[in-house]
Enzyme design. Structure first.
Site, PDB file in Angstrom:
ATOM      1  N   ILE B 475       1.436  -5.307   1.620  1.00  0.00           N
ATOM      2  CA  ILE B 475       2.871  -5.566   1.810  1.00  0.00           C
ATOM      3  C   ILE B 475       3.639  -5.376   0.507  1.00  0.00           C
ATOM      4  CG2 ILE B 475       2.647  -7.079   3.790  1.00  0.00           C
ATOM      5  CD1 ILE B 475       2.741  -9.474   1.869  1.00  0.00           C
ATOM      6  N   GLY B 476       3.005  -4.654  -0.414  1.00  0.00           N
ATOM      7  CA  GLY B 476       3.636  -4.442  -1.708  1.00  0.00           C
ATOM      8  C   GLY B 476       2.881  -5.148  -2.818  1.00  0.00           C
ATOM      9  N   GLY B 478      -0.150  -4.391  -3.668  1.00  0.00           N
ATOM     10  CA  GLY B 478      -1.101  -3.478  -4.296  1.00  0.00           C
ATOM     11  C   GLY B 478      -2.510  -3.592  -3.763  1.00  0.00           C
ATOM     12  N   SER B 479      -2.672  -4.131  -2.540  1.00  0.00           N
ATOM     13  CA  SER B 479      -4.042  -4.367  -2.055  1.00  0.00           C
ATOM     14  C   SER B 479      -4.780  -3.067  -1.773  1.00  0.00           C
ATOM     15  CB  SER B 479      -4.029  -5.265  -0.815  1.00  0.00           C
ATOM     16  OG  SER B 479      -3.473  -4.608   0.292  1.00  0.00           O
ATOM     17  N   ALA B 704     -12.086 -13.005  -9.250  1.00  0.00           N
ATOM     18  CA  ALA B 704     -10.623 -12.925  -9.149  1.00  0.00           C
ATOM     19  C   ALA B 704     -10.081 -14.120  -8.365  1.00  0.00           C
ATOM     20  CB  ALA B 704     -10.226 -11.628  -8.447  1.00  0.00           C
ATOM     21  N   LYS B 705      -8.820 -14.444  -8.631  1.00  0.00           N
ATOM     22  CA  LYS B 705      -8.123 -15.452  -7.831  1.00  0.00           C
ATOM     23  C   LYS B 705      -6.883 -14.812  -7.206  1.00  0.00           C
ATOM     24  CE  LYS B 705      -9.519 -19.534 -10.504  1.00  0.00           C
ATOM     25  NZ  LYS B 705      -9.029 -20.758 -11.184  1.00  0.00           N
ATOM     26  N   GLY B 706      -6.347 -15.473  -6.196  1.00  0.00           N
ATOM     27  CA  GLY B 706      -5.130 -14.986  -5.568  1.00  0.00           C
ATOM     28  C   GLY B 706      -3.924 -15.294  -6.435  1.00  0.00           C
ATOM     29  N   GLU B 709       1.497 -15.855  -4.276  1.00  0.00           N
ATOM     30  CA  GLU B 709       2.480 -16.922  -4.056  1.00  0.00           C
ATOM     31  C   GLU B 709       2.946 -17.566  -5.363  1.00  0.00           C
ATOM     32  OE1 GLU B 709       3.086 -17.598  -0.768  1.00  0.00           O
ATOM     33  OE2 GLU B 709       1.307 -16.838   0.258  1.00  0.00           O
TER      34      GLU B 709
END
Lengths: 323, 756
Positions: B475-476, B478-479, B704-706, B709
């Site tokens: 959704i923007g 960069g996934s 990695a972490k999210g 948000e």
């Protein structure tokens, strides 16, 4: 958007001949940056649009009697960049440069900027208010954060134009044509307040076209500035704005023109502030006194009291920048 | 949850930088968003929306609209299944409308003009009902009721630890404040869009969604179809921020129209529709009571929050992270009332309730620091949770887990050093004269990562090229890029040989979707597992070709070689061609809070503002966003996320409030001009300094972490705190408009507080 007839005349006379006797049925289309949005939102449902942006009679920035003559279809971007305007009436160039976005200034015309409709959200959401022929101003007991603090009532819209305060300060004259007959009107008389006609913001009759603006050259010894306060840095209408032009001689103010935008239903000439300055040296005390005088008589609504100190500060600072 | 396999080899792809792999398609207009798609014979849909904030539809006559030439279908609540959308109270079309702007009927016609012309021909008889906009008033006796079971959604959500009454009584100082955030715009550049096409009993929907599988699940329920008969595709999506994180009414309305018209139907929302009917950011009113001991320890906190869910909620939105998880507070209670009112439907929006809660909690702590004469950074450092501290795993508030890989303290320390916090004046204004004054502010925030069921598959083609299939979206964030990097790293091939296919439920396994810091963290784990699955297959295939055992060979730079003798090697392409069959890897994983070890991601924001006392204008001079991202996968993507999220958080300080008329409940400013989202010139990205705190996590792919948000959380609190430091006014309601700032300045008097 509803269907409409589209006419693209080649002469001013032909354009005028298309016009009717009733507001709103036949409408003039120049840049379209306001009108097309209104039509998409069903605020205006004209039967016929008469394109005037291409009319030769409405083009160009030319020298005139003691100043410039600017065709009503001249683009705001052209005015902002025009060397003669920047030289002879820099206040107008400054004001034109603050309108909307580059894309809007590349489409919008000076005539359209003077004739644009209010941005009041009740008007724009099609509430049956004064501007739609009704008899209520919904802002009075509603959401009035952006509404008028001066000269409001019975409608409390604010005049949205940036070029209008500048042209009032410059003492411009607008030329109005019916195709055959033509008249010149001092721009201050062009705008009407809600007590005169709560449905409209100017004197244009349904059969008339604003053709030209005569802008006298700024007087010798004058300095001018346009200051506009917005929520955003750009792409916004004024919370309040001031066009100020001060003429001094030997350090003493001979003449001052202070015109406010965004705070009254028409470009508001702050006569008391002008009077405060005349005959005085333009220093901090004089600027502050004029700032206070500019908002003398302000009657804020429930949610727009902030505009009073804001306008006072903006006027004071604008004047100080000219000292 | 399984611990990630430790890799000792040097990372080749992960940790690099560079633009996202689809940047050129996106900026040149080659990328096709849902609204760009055209199908043969496709009709155009328009929605008739309620002018009333609350009404019952007493009658609806569509015959005049249906008679208009070019109109191919009209649907109303009579056509919609009595099945709620995604566990929601809302059906696709409802007999009772609960906000001004709610869909009442929809038309499919040969073109937009015809559809628009037909809309007013639908004759609706409304029985207008009383409405309520305020969440606290909605709970009062006699308030208009939106639902038969009342306006309160479920039970109040309560988190308790310790004994808050006793804790407050034991404090040396207690202050009580209330903070308010209104209903605000949620910010997607691409308005919702859905295209529906039926082929027999097979439904395909192209949708602008973050969660294709959730949309699929909803459509199977609406039309009583098996999963195999519903395909949802979200290729390119222009932002979602949570508003598109579950099914919404638009996909079902398009499918209803298409079924009735027997032709494909496109429903493209306008900007106004996107603002009014897109699960916007919910209003909160948060009452905070906070108590400290003289030794600077936080001892008790009592939080009561009213959450204005609006007419419907697409997913339950709540608070609770900030009060519960950031600080060591022995006595804590948060009570949340999720209330229905007649403002538009709300949903999670970047940070869900965390930005609103951070504003309340970290403003209150700043107020306390001022009361006590403490340095706000020192006060926070004294009280933030550290590695190994107990932390709540579930929703009860009981601290049954152990915090790991936590670096809140480092975020604070590195951010403070960057902005040169030591120059902060302890007195508001610090003796600055003149109309403009500068001040510094800080706020801390945190959030968990992803979770739930994630799936992906990876195919290695006969030429050695690789495709990653996943049914969440890009959704923007960069996934496409970061998930491809994970596949490239895991397999041992260059990034350039990997392509990612996002958002298609028919080609990828089930995945919850892209929301809640989860695409990288959860789907990323699935991609890693799928790639590892492929790798095992490739090594098993290649080993006999190299006369070695699978354990003796490795794949790197697209070459399989014998570890002990690099001269024995085969290019991956040769291995695949000799194998003669593609390699397909599956990677479904489930992440849950069963683990005792809990890892979350912290952030600390520092801002220097300049406040103009005469005009009320707040300018951001410098902004430092320090974030724990775990192992950065792509540093450019990380920095973009931090900058973008920070700006989105700052936007809430300037404008973006939805304004409603109290007399009729209608929204007055559903346009870009009137909502005033910021432009590039308002919050200059060059003034935002991201600090990437490298910190290898335990549970995400490669540690990695999210991050999606978190950067949006802290702006409101940090700016409010800096404004206090600059001019001594306390802003407890966003946005910080000229009206708010100038009113506060006019009312300025020495700070007062209630003492317990």
């Amino acid at each position: 958007m509803h269907n409409f007839a589209y006419i693209r005349p080649t002469t001013l006379r032909d354009a005028a001949a298309q016009l009717g006797k009733e507001h709103g049925k036949v409408m003039l289309l120049a840049g379209g940056t306001d009108l097309l949005g209104e039509m998409k939102d069903d605020l205006r449902v004209p039967e016929k649009l008469v394109a005037i942006r291409q009319l030769r009679e409405l083009q160009g920035i030319r020298p005139g009697r003691g100043g410039l003559r600017i065709g009503a279809a001249t683009l705001l971007s052209d005015i902002a960049e025009s060397a003669p305007v920047r030289e002879q009436a820099p206040l107008l160039a400054m004001a034109a440069e603050t309108v909307g976005t580059p894309q809007i200034r590349n489409m919008a015309t000076i005539g359209g900027n003077l004739c644009q409709r209010p941005r009041c959200w009740y008007y724009r959401n099609n509430y049956p208010c004064f501007k739609h022929g009704g008899s209520v101003c919904y802002s009075v007991t509603g959401e009035n954060e952006y509404h008028a603090i001066l000269e409001g009532g019975p409608s409390y819209i604010v005049h949205p134009s940036d070029t209008a305060p500048a042209l009032v300060a410059l003492g411009a004259t607008v030329r109005i044509s019916t195709g055959g007959r033509e008249r010149g009107v001092p721009i201050e008389k062009f705008f009407v307040g809600p007590r005169q006609d709560p449905a409209r913001e100017n004197i244009l009759q349904p059969n008339e076209i604003l053709t030209e603006i005569e802008v006298p050259s700024a007087p010798a010894g004058s300095k001018a500035v346009y200051v506009k306060e917005m929520v955003r840095e750009v792409w916004d209408f004024a919370l309040c704005s001031v066009a100020a032009m001060v003429t001094t001689s030997g350090g003493i103010v001979g003449d001052a023109r202070i015109v406010l935008g965004g705070v009254a239903p028409f470009p508001y000439r702050a006569l008391k502030a002008e009077a405060v300055l005349k005959g005085r040296r333009l220093d901090e005390a004089a600027a502050a006194a004029a700032g206070a005088a500019a908002v003398d008589g302000a009657r804020p609504l429930s949610k727009n009291a902030y505009k009073v100190p804001l306008t006072q500060a903006v006027v004071t600072r604008a004047l100080l920048s000219l000292a | 949850m399984a611990q990630q396999q430790n890799t000792t080899r040097t990372l080749r792809v992960i940790g690099g930088d560079g633009p996202v792999i689809d940047a050129v398609e996106r900026v040149t207009g080659q990328a096709k968003y849902t609204g760009d798609l055209e199908l043969p014979g496709m009709l155009v849909a328009r929605v008739l929306r309620s002018p009333h904030a609350h009404a019952r539809i007493a009658g609806i006559d569509t015959s005049r609209a249906e008679a208009l030439p070019g109109v191919k279908a009209v649907v109303t609540h009579k056509d919609a299944a009595k099945v709620p959308i995604w566990g929601n109270r809302q059906r696709a079309l409802n007999e009772q409308v609960r906000f001004a702007g709610e869909a009442v009927a929809a038309i499919a016609a040969v073109d937009e003009e015809t559809a628009a012309k037909a809309l007013p021909l639908i004759d609706v008889k409304y029985e207008v009902l009383p409405f309520v906009l305020d969440p606290e008033k909605a709970l009062e006796p006699g308030a208009p009721q939106l639902f038969a079971d009342g306006n309160l959604e479920g039970q109040p959500r309560v988190l308790i630890r310790g004994d808050v009454e006793r804790g407050l009584a034991e404090c040396d100082r207690v202050i009580e404040r209330v903070y308010h955030t209104p209903t605000m715009w949620s910010g997607s550049m691409e308005p919702r869009a859905a295209i529906a096409q039926w082929e027999g009993n097979k439904l395909t929907v192209w949708a602008s969604t973050q969660a294709p599988c959730r949309v699929q699940t909803n459509l199977t329920g609406q039309f009583n179809l098996p999963d195999s008969q519903v395909r949802v595709i979200a290729s390119y999506v222009g932002g979602g921020f949570g508003t598109k994180s579950a099914a919404h009414v638009d996909e079902t309305i398009a499918a209803l129209l298409s079924r009735k018209a027997r032709r494909p139907v496109k429903l493209q929302y306008s900007r106004e529709e996107e603002i009014l009917d897109s699960n916007t950011r919910f209003e909160t009113r948060v009452y905070v009571k906070v108590g400290v001991k003289r030794d600077m320890t936080l001892h008790a906190m009592d939080v009561k929050a009213y959450i204005n869910q609006g007419a419907y909620h697409v997913r339950l939105g709540g608070l609770g992270n900030q009060a519960t998880h950031i600080y060591r507070i022995p006595h804590l209670r948060t009570v949340q009332y999720r209330v229905h009112t007649n403002v538009p439907n709300t949903g999670p929006t970047r940070g869900v309730g965390d930005p609103q809660e951070t504003f309340a909690i970290d403003s209150a702590l700043d107020e306390m620091a001022v009361e006590m004469g403490w340095d706000p950074v020192e006060f926070r450092l004294k009280n933030v949770k550290r590695n190994g501290d107990p932390i709540a795993r579930g929703g009860s508030g009981a601290e049954d887990g152990r915090l790991v890989a936590q670096v809140t303290d480092r975020c604070l320390e590195e951010g403070a050093a960057r902005i040169d916090w030591s120059r902060r004046s302890t007195l508001p204004g610090g003796g600055q004269t003149g109309p403009r004054a500068r001040g510094l502010g800080v706020a801390v925030t945190e959030r968990g990562n992803g979770g739930g069921l994630a799936g992906a598959s990876v195919t290695v083609n006969l030429d050695g090229s690789v495709v990653v299939f996943y049914a969440s979206t890009d959704i923007g964030t960069g996934s496409r890029t970061t998930l491809s990097m994970i596949a490239a790293e895991t397999l041992g091939v260059p990034l350039a040989s990997v392509r990612a296919v996002a958002g298609d439920t028919e080609v990828a396994p089930y995945d919850g979707g892209s929301y809640g810091n989860r695409t990288l963290y959860s789907t990323g784990r699935a991609v890693e597992a799928a790639a590892r699955d492929c790798l095992d297959d490739i090594l098993a295939t290649a080993a006999p070709m190299l006369k070695a055992s699978p354990a003796e060979v490795e794949l790197g730079d697209a070459v399989v070689r014998v570890k002990a003798d690099a001269s024995r090697s085969l290019p991956l392409r040769d291995v695949m061609q000799r194998r003669g069959r593609s390699v397909v890897g599956d990677g479904s994983v489930t992440q849950s809070q069963a683990e005792t070890n809990v890892e979350r991601a912290a952030g600390a924001h520092f801002v220097e503002v300049e406040v103009d006392r005469e005009t009320g204008k707040i300018r951001i001079l410098r902004y430092v966003s320090a974030h724990d991202v775990g192992q950065p996968i792509n540093v450019t993507v990380v920095e973009n996320q931090i900058e973008g999220g920070t700006i989105q958080g700052l936007a809430l300080t300037q404008a973006e409030e939805l304004r409603f008329d109290a007399r009729d409940g209608r929204c007055l400013n559903a346009s870009f001009l009137d909502l005033k989202p910021p432009t590039m010139l308002d919050f200059d990205a060059r003034r935002i300094e991201p600090i990437v705190i490298a910190n290898i996590g335990e549970q995400g792919p490669y540690g990695a972490k999210g991050l999606g948000e978190n950067p949006c959380h802290a702006g409101m609190a940090a700016v409010a705190n800096a404004v206090y430091n600059a001019v001594g006014i306390r802003l407890r309601r966003v946005p910080f408009t000229r009206a708010e700032v100038l009113r506060a300045l006019a009312e300025q008097r020495p700070a007062s507080s209630r003492t317990a």
